[in-house]
Motif scaffolding. Structure first.
Motif, PDB file in Angstrom:
ATOM      1  N   GLN A  73      64.547  34.183  22.976  1.00  0.00           N
ATOM      2  CA  GLN A  73      63.451  34.968  23.547  1.00  0.00           C
ATOM      3  C   GLN A  73      62.491  35.494  22.486  1.00  0.00           C
ATOM      4  N   LYS A  74      62.904  35.500  21.227  1.00  0.00           N
ATOM      5  CA  LYS A  74      62.132  36.152  20.176  1.00  0.00           C
ATOM      6  C   LYS A  74      62.024  35.229  18.969  1.00  0.00           C
ATOM      7  N   GLU A  77      64.934  35.817  16.674  1.00  0.00           N
ATOM      8  CA  GLU A  77      66.148  35.103  17.099  1.00  0.00           C
ATOM      9  C   GLU A  77      66.076  33.638  16.667  1.00  0.00           C
ATOM     10  N   GLU A  79      64.422  32.404  14.184  1.00  0.00           N
ATOM     11  CA  GLU A  79      64.638  32.334  12.732  1.00  0.00           C
ATOM     12  C   GLU A  79      66.136  32.371  12.405  1.00  0.00           C
ATOM     13  N   ASN A  93      59.630  31.919  25.933  1.00  0.00           N
ATOM     14  CA  ASN A  93      58.972  33.206  26.135  1.00  0.00           C
ATOM     15  C   ASN A  93      57.572  33.119  25.521  1.00  0.00           C
ATOM     16  N   GLU A  94      56.679  34.043  25.946  1.00  0.00           N
ATOM     17  CA  GLU A  94      55.351  34.124  25.368  1.00  0.00           C
ATOM     18  C   GLU A  94      55.432  34.913  24.054  1.00  0.00           C
ATOM     19  N   VAL A  96      53.118  36.914  21.285  1.00  0.00           N
ATOM     20  CA  VAL A  96      51.793  37.542  21.172  1.00  0.00           C
ATOM     21  C   VAL A  96      51.700  38.299  19.849  1.00  0.00           C
ATOM     22  N   ARG A  99      51.122  38.406  13.528  1.00  0.00           N
ATOM     23  CA  ARG A  99      52.276  38.304  12.627  1.00  0.00           C
ATOM     24  C   ARG A  99      53.338  37.378  13.220  1.00  0.00           C
ATOM     25  N   LYS A 100      53.607  37.550  14.502  1.00  0.00           N
ATOM     26  CA  LYS A 100      54.649  36.716  15.130  1.00  0.00           C
ATOM     27  C   LYS A 100      54.210  35.270  15.240  1.00  0.00           C
ATOM     28  N   ARG A 103      54.776  33.579  11.988  1.00  0.00           N
ATOM     29  CA  ARG A 103      56.200  33.282  11.745  1.00  0.00           C
ATOM     30  C   ARG A 103      56.665  32.103  12.584  1.00  0.00           C
ATOM     31  N   GLY A 367      69.908  42.751  17.042  1.00  0.00           N
ATOM     32  CA  GLY A 367      68.753  43.601  16.752  1.00  0.00           C
ATOM     33  C   GLY A 367      67.461  42.843  16.492  1.00  0.00           C
ATOM     34  N   ALA A 368      67.488  41.533  16.668  1.00  0.00           N
ATOM     35  CA  ALA A 368      66.301  40.709  16.369  1.00  0.00           C
ATOM     36  C   ALA A 368      65.320  40.784  17.533  1.00  0.00           C
ATOM     37  N   VAL A 369      64.563  41.854  17.592  1.00  0.00           N
ATOM     38  CA  VAL A 369      63.612  42.031  18.700  1.00  0.00           C
ATOM     39  C   VAL A 369      62.188  41.618  18.341  1.00  0.00           C
ATOM     40  N   LEU A 370      61.932  41.371  17.072  1.00  0.00           N
ATOM     41  CA  LEU A 370      60.545  41.081  16.674  1.00  0.00           C
ATOM     42  C   LEU A 370      60.158  39.617  16.927  1.00  0.00           C
TER      43      LEU A 370
END
Lengths: 370, 370
Positions: A73-74, A77, A79, A93-94, A96, A99-100, A103, A367-370
């Motif tokens: 989803q992230k 994740e 990475e 997932n989208e 936005v 920075r993201k 990556r 914890g990988a929410v970014l």
């Protein structure tokens, strides 16, 4: 900080410190094998959801049994998966924000990485970033097939967005993301089938529109543990994104029908820290040791015990039999209400077999929410 | 793994990656100052609960404003505090199991560390471990003052256990742990006062029993953000264990009366990742970015937006005004329903002031459940 592991490899399970996130390795492997067997001989690809397990160790076990890769989803994740050895990741997932997107495009230089879209400006941003990194990103258009979360509406709106994707030099239109998340937990199997039949109809309508528009739809990705056999039999889905089947939880065990082939393989091991009254015991695991968004955990093998409520670091158990042998220091295995957010509280899986700790697996995407 | 920080010091807040756990430093400092002011000139000691913030950075700010130290629920939390420079820690909880007892006694050689008990065998185990480490542990007897979680019953049972503690060479009977956790969230101030009056009566009865038994009760520790003024005025409590006042949350903001002096200082910054329909928007923060055990988050400053539901990595917002300006890429500040388990999902606080990132504080006790 990464927390210390609650066990050492080789120690008897009776010495695991608590609370600990414990995997019954035999049950876990049977779950992996059953899902692989259930899709064997079909044209369907298994792309299990790594948001459940957050660990490339588990992902590689899935790939070894035939999974094409995983979904996430992230970006963070994804990475963790790529840097843990997974070669094919779909961000289902989208994504936005500059920075993201950078990556994501950077990661696509290191492995096969796809992403989903549901917004025209996001398509343009994605294209610009992909071109800046010299990659051509495979993109799925997310279609709202009934979950009413993200996604464009099926049919014409989805076809229009697919056309926009196909026209971008940095992107490749790869197909549709069509996950009916809300259907997964409908307990009644017929009502669940109806919800998925509706989703399948929306996908079919969209695929036909794409064909008419000259946009070949190579991939239709979706499905979860509660519904995967319906999508698998649909003739339109090509990828199954089930995640929870590896571990299961209280909520999925309430779902009627085929998910029952999967076993509870994940437990929060807890210690009784207080037995203040005849009808009450308290364990050392609370809201920071399991998620309660889908209800309280169950106590494995103990129908005489009910988890009544939880606070930050405690769960209060009701003893249905006040003479039940529950003493301070006793250890109980809790089955989480919802496995995904529970796993996200831990840095380590403690893999056990035959009464002994066999493996400690790092949960590198915790914890990988970014 | 420790996750990457979502920001750099010095960047404008508009560049913070999301989801991020953001502290409004001005509001936070006002909260610290208000609690300090509210206890100034009394004999009461403030021992804030570090289970809320999980960070020695915050603990040292509290100590700098007069707090005697902190309390913790877990040995691993206490370790994070002591190794982060906090010299006085009460584990306001029962600690069970040889590994944890050894760590507790070891830590007591490095700082002032106390613990709670409610079980005779646990008292013996604690004593044996303390003696093995050559320390004399200060011990509070936990009394059930109405929360019906851990703790012996008030009066005679508490006095008997205190007598046992006092008789152990490795232990020192230091007083009572008397936290009425369930009263904290009673919204009606009079009903809350009644619950605390009952707790105070139970403490008083127990202290009198201790005096008669020749067991001086130096410390009575308890109270939370929702009730602290009642305990402070009781004449029997000596320590206030409030935790949430530093940050507040949706749930505590519903509590009538004095907790309203504290401001929301903690936010989950999120980005709108999808705006699929006129009445729906989706942000990139879900069950892994905030805890929902006490309900959904609120959107700061946006009464036109309601968080309807959350899944692992999404929250779905209902737009009460379909013409509301909510676009993909917009950033919203969510006020968590319950601050403690929300903070436990993050490795970093992003401290902001005047539109700029001023500090990144590591949440070193995140995940510290052992």
């Amino acid at each position: 900080m990464t927390t210390r592991p609650p066990a050492d490899v080789g120690m008897p399970v009776t010495e695991i410190d608590t609370p600990a996130l414990v995997v019954d390795l035999d049950a876990y492997e049977r779950n992996l094998d059953r899902m692989a067997a259930s899709l064997a001989g079909t044209r369907l690809r298994l792309r299990p959801h790594a948001k459940t397990h957050k660990s490339p160790v588990v992902a590689l076990h899935q790939v070894a049994r035939g999974a094409v890769g995983v979904c996430c989803q992230k970006v963070s994740e994804a990475e963790a998966m790529v840097y843990g050895g997974v070669r094919n990741v779909l961000v289902s997932n989208e994504i936005v924000g500059a920075r993201k997107l950078a990556r994501l495009a950077g990661l696509a230089r290191q492995a096969e990485v796809g992403v989903c879209v549901d917004d025209p400006q996001n398509v343009r941003d994605l294209d610009a970033t992909a071109r800046a990194f010299g990659v051509r990103l495979p993109v799925l258009v997310e279609v709202n097939v009934g979950a009413n979360r993200c996604g464009v509406e099926p049919g014409e709106p989805a076809v229009a967005l697919a056309g926009q994707v196909a026209a971008q030099p940095g992107l490749r239109f790869a197909g549709l993301q069509a996950y009916q998340g809300r259907a997964q937990h409908i307990q009644d199997i017929e009502k669940r089938r109806e919800a998925i039949d509706l989703a399948i109809a929306k996908v079919r309508e969209t695929v036909e529109g794409l064909t008419r528009a000259g946009l070949p739809c190579e991939v239709v990705s979706g499905a979860g543990t509660g519904s995967y056999r319906f999508e698998a039999a649909s003739g339109v889905y090509t990828e199954i994104q089930a995640g929870s089947y590896v571990f299961m939880d209280v909520d999925y065990k309430k779902v009627e029908g085929f998910p029952s082939e999967f076993e509870n393989a994940l437990f929060v091991l807890a210690t009784v820290m207080s037995r203040p009254t005849r009808d009450r015991a308290v364990v050392d695991a609370g809201l920071k040791a399991f998620s309660v968004d889908s209800g309280m955990p169950a106590v494995q093998g103990r129908r005489d015990l009910e988890v009544q409520r939880a606070s930050d670091e405690h769960a209060v158990l009701l003893l249905r039999d006040p003479d039940a042998p529950v003493r301070v220091g006793d250890r109980l295995s809790l089955i989480p209400g919802h496995c995904d957010p529970t796993i996200n509280l831990y840095d380590w899986y403690v893999g056990v077999r035959g009464g002994r700790v066999e493996a400690l697996w790092p949960i590198t995407a915790r914890g990988a929410v970014l």
